[in-house]
Design a protein around this motif. Structure first.
Motif, PDB file in Angstrom:
ATOM      1  N   SER A 263       0.851  -1.197   0.000  1.00  9.84           N
ATOM      2  CA  SER A 263       0.000   0.000   0.000  1.00  9.84           C
ATOM      3  C   SER A 263       0.877   1.232   0.000  1.00  9.84           C
ATOM      4  O   SER A 263       2.117   1.140   0.046  1.00  9.84           O
ATOM      5  N   GLY A 264       0.250   2.391  -0.008  1.00 12.00           N
ATOM      6  CA  GLY A 264       1.003   3.641   0.038  1.00 12.00           C
ATOM      7  C   GLY A 264       1.550   3.945   1.411  1.00 12.00           C
ATOM      8  O   GLY A 264       2.320   4.890   1.591  1.00 12.00           O
ATOM      9  N   PHE A 265       1.146   3.165   2.420  1.00 13.06           N
ATOM     10  CA  PHE A 265       1.585   3.432   3.781  1.00 13.06           C
ATOM     11  C   PHE A 265       2.719   2.500   4.223  1.00 13.06           C
ATOM     12  O   PHE A 265       3.492   2.838   5.104  1.00 13.06           O
ATOM     13  N   GLY A 266       2.797   1.317   3.649  1.00 16.08           N
ATOM     14  CA  GLY A 266       3.870   0.410   4.033  1.00 16.08           C
ATOM     15  C   GLY A 266       3.575  -1.005   3.588  1.00 16.08           C
ATOM     16  O   GLY A 266       2.479  -1.317   3.136  1.00 16.08           O
ATOM     17  N   GLN A 267       4.576  -1.855   3.687  1.00 17.08           N
ATOM     18  CA  GLN A 267       4.408  -3.257   3.347  1.00 17.08           C
ATOM     19  C   GLN A 267       5.500  -4.064   4.054  1.00 17.08           C
ATOM     20  O   GLN A 267       6.305  -3.506   4.784  1.00 17.08           O
ATOM     21  N   GLY A 268       5.482  -5.365   3.852  1.00 18.00           N
ATOM     22  CA  GLY A 268       6.449  -6.220   4.513  1.00 18.00           C
ATOM     23  C   GLY A 268       5.864  -6.882   5.741  1.00 18.00           C
ATOM     24  O   GLY A 268       4.657  -6.851   5.967  1.00 18.00           O
ATOM     25  N   GLU A 269       6.711  -7.480   6.561  1.00 20.48           N
ATOM     26  CA  GLU A 269       6.275  -8.218   7.737  1.00 20.48           C
ATOM     27  C   GLU A 269       6.584  -7.435   9.010  1.00 20.48           C
ATOM     28  O   GLU A 269       7.612  -6.774   9.109  1.00 20.48           O
ATOM     29  N   ARG A 270       5.654  -7.562   9.971  1.00 23.30           N
ATOM     30  CA  ARG A 270       5.829  -6.918  11.268  1.00 23.30           C
ATOM     31  C   ARG A 270       5.462  -7.910  12.367  1.00 23.30           C
ATOM     32  O   ARG A 270       4.512  -8.675  12.219  1.00 23.30           O
ATOM     33  N   SER A 271       6.207  -7.888  13.460  1.00 20.85           N
ATOM     34  CA  SER A 271       5.993  -8.824  14.559  1.00 20.85           C
ATOM     35  C   SER A 271       5.324  -8.117  15.732  1.00 20.85           C
ATOM     36  O   SER A 271       5.645  -6.961  16.042  1.00 20.85           O
ATOM     37  N   PHE A 272       4.393  -8.811  16.377  1.00 27.73           N
ATOM     38  CA  PHE A 272       3.688  -8.280  17.538  1.00 27.73           C
ATOM     39  C   PHE A 272       3.470  -9.417  18.532  1.00 27.73           C
ATOM     40  O   PHE A 272       3.415 -10.590  18.163  1.00 27.73           O
ATOM     41  N   SER A 273       3.315  -9.045  19.798  1.00 25.26           N
ATOM     42  CA  SER A 273       2.767 -10.000  20.751  1.00 25.26           C
ATOM     43  C   SER A 273       1.254 -10.027  20.523  1.00 25.26           C
ATOM     44  O   SER A 273       0.674  -9.068  20.001  1.00 25.26           O
ATOM     45  N   ARG A 274       0.597 -11.081  20.895  1.00 27.04           N
ATOM     46  CA  ARG A 274      -0.846 -11.182  20.677  1.00 27.04           C
ATOM     47  C   ARG A 274      -1.588 -10.063  21.404  1.00 27.04           C
ATOM     48  O   ARG A 274      -2.542  -9.502  20.886  1.00 27.04           O
ATOM     49  N   HIS A 275      -1.112  -9.715  22.604  1.00 33.20           N
ATOM     50  CA  HIS A 275      -1.768  -8.657  23.378  1.00 33.20           C
ATOM     51  C   HIS A 275      -1.636  -7.306  22.682  1.00 33.20           C
ATOM     52  O   HIS A 275      -2.601  -6.547  22.547  1.00 33.20           O
ATOM     53  N   ASP A 276      -0.406  -6.977  22.217  1.00 34.27           N
ATOM     54  CA  ASP A 276      -0.195  -5.692  21.540  1.00 34.27           C
ATOM     55  C   ASP A 276      -0.971  -5.617  20.228  1.00 34.27           C
ATOM     56  O   ASP A 276      -1.530  -4.579  19.880  1.00 34.27           O
ATOM     57  N   LEU A 277      -1.002  -6.725  19.498  1.00 31.59           N
ATOM     58  CA  LEU A 277      -1.708  -6.729  18.223  1.00 31.59           C
ATOM     59  C   LEU A 277      -3.214  -6.553  18.429  1.00 31.59           C
ATOM     60  O   LEU A 277      -3.884  -5.877  17.641  1.00 31.59           O
ATOM     61  N   ALA A 278      -3.755  -7.138  19.508  1.00 34.07           N
ATOM     62  CA  ALA A 278      -5.187  -7.008  19.788  1.00 34.07           C
ATOM     63  C   ALA A 278      -5.564  -5.568  20.088  1.00 34.07           C
ATOM     64  O   ALA A 278      -6.696  -5.147  19.830  1.00 34.07           O
ATOM     65  N   GLU A 279      -4.596  -4.783  20.615  1.00 35.33           N
ATOM     66  CA  GLU A 279      -4.871  -3.383  20.916  1.00 35.33           C
ATOM     67  C   GLU A 279      -4.771  -2.496  19.677  1.00 35.33           C
ATOM     68  O   GLU A 279      -5.408  -1.447  19.602  1.00 35.33           O
ATOM     69  N   LYS A 280      -3.983  -2.928  18.693  1.00 34.45           N
ATOM     70  CA  LYS A 280      -3.736  -2.092  17.523  1.00 34.45           C
ATOM     71  C   LYS A 280      -4.539  -2.514  16.296  1.00 34.45           C
ATOM     72  O   LYS A 280      -4.690  -1.729  15.364  1.00 34.45           O
ATOM     73  N   ALA A 281      -5.017  -3.752  16.278  1.00 37.66           N
ATOM     74  CA  ALA A 281      -5.668  -4.278  15.069  1.00 37.66           C
ATOM     75  C   ALA A 281      -7.017  -4.874  15.404  1.00 37.66           C
ATOM     76  O   ALA A 281      -7.335  -5.135  16.568  1.00 37.66           O
ATOM     77  N   THR A 282      -7.796  -5.086  14.372  1.00 34.51           N
ATOM     78  CA  THR A 282      -9.062  -5.804  14.499  1.00 34.51           C
ATOM     79  C   THR A 282      -9.190  -6.741  13.312  1.00 34.51           C
ATOM     80  O   THR A 282      -8.729  -6.419  12.202  1.00 34.51           O
ATOM     81  N   ALA A 283      -9.781  -7.883  13.535  1.00 34.38           N
ATOM     82  CA  ALA A 283      -9.938  -8.852  12.447  1.00 34.38           C
ATOM     83  C   ALA A 283     -11.069  -8.432  11.527  1.00 34.38           C
ATOM     84  O   ALA A 283     -12.059  -7.828  11.967  1.00 34.38           O
TER      85      ALA A 283
END
Length: 302
Positions: A263-283
């Motif tokens: 996308s125009g904002f970024g690409q590639g792989e990023r690592s998160f803990s499950r807790h941190d990802l749950a705070e920043k993302a939604t399925a």
């Protein structure tokens, strides 16, 4: 290429044939519609805008492309060419070409050209649609209103998604009852209502959208249609992460690796803990978990 040789793999990668039109010597830019469900930004004419809003709400639509290609005949009424206003590709590979009431200049094909185009499209096994406006005004009004809440929620509000779905899982509750149960000092009623409207747009919550939505409107949820909860995220789960979308590509204990769509904002792989990802993302909801083509991201680079 010959129309008989075109398949969905060719069309899903199509770019707009034109981004502007010429009328009386002036160049007019076409509008841009931000489709949140597919992550695309198709060009749009005035007459097709409402149809795009309805398609964006439809979970079976996986790709929306405006002005997708030019269809020409070697001779006959289509010799000068014809460009459809909108192309929709559904999750089962069905292709629908849509035209709206023409406006001006080069967007005004004759009736003979439109009849020829419909004949060619149907013969190819695609579907042709002539758009004249919403058939159910109340249904469209509700979708348009809910569309204002389709974007990802603030992390504070994301934490309300699971409680809201769990509350509506056992019984059909009116909106005012859900709001009363979840409203507290740090979560005022307007923020709770925004979460409800967000879940209605994405299909996690359902109701009769052919009737006006009031505080007495009853909400329900289907367990099979619910988006995966954070503790259920696994390889292949599609997520919305800020401005980006991505897919969980690896699970290493409590660490999750997300491959971001280009996308125009970024690409590639990023690592998160499950807790941190749950705070920043939604399925994404269940209906949107499977992309049309795994190798084709639906976020168009800027």
């Amino acid at each position: 290429m010959p129309v008989t040789d075109v398949d969905v793999h060719d069309l899903v990668r199509a770019q707009p044939w034109r981004r502007h039109l010429t009328y009386r010597g002036e160049q007019l830019d076409l509008g841009i519609y931000a489709a949140i469900s597919t992550g695309q930004n198709p060009v749009a004419t005035d007459g097709i805008w409402e149809r795009m809003e309805l398609a964006d709400f439809d979970p079976t639509v996986r790709s929306m492309i405006g002005q997708p290609f030019k269809l020409r005949a070697e001779q006959g009424p289509g010799k000068a060419g014809y460009i459809p206003d909108l192309m929709l590709i559904s999750s089962d590979g069905t292709i629908t070409l849509i035209d709206s009431s023409p406006t001006a200049g080069e967007l005004c094909p004759s009736e003979r050209v439109l009849d020829w185009a419909e004949e060619v499209v149907n013969a190819r096994g695609w579907t042709y649609e002539w758009w004249t406006g919403p058939k159910d005004a109340q249904h469209y009004t509700n979708i348009k209103a809910l569309g204002g809440f389709c974007r990802p929620m603030h992390p504070v509000q994301q934490a309300l998604i699971e409680p809201t779905l769990s509350l509506c899982a056992d019984a059909e509750l009116p909106i005012h009852a859900v709001e009363k149960s979840l409203t507290h000092e740090k979560m005022p009623q307007p923020m709770v209502r925004a979460v409800i409207q967000h879940l209605l747009w994405w299909g996690d919550l359902t109701t009769d959208l052919h009737r006006p939505i009031t505080t007495g409107t009853r909400l329900r949820t289907d367990a099979a249609a619910r988006r995966p909860a954070p503790d259920q995220w696994d390889v292949g789960t599609r997520l919305v992460l800020g401005h980006d979308r991505g897919t969980i590509v690896r699970c290493e204990g409590d660490d999750l690796v997300v491959g971001l769509d280009p996308s125009g904002f970024g690409q590639g792989e990023r690592s998160f803990s499950r807790h941190d990802l749950a705070e920043k993302a939604t399925a994404l909801p269940t209906a949107y978990q499977r992309p049309l083509l795994p190798a084709q991201p639906f976020t168009v680079p800027r």
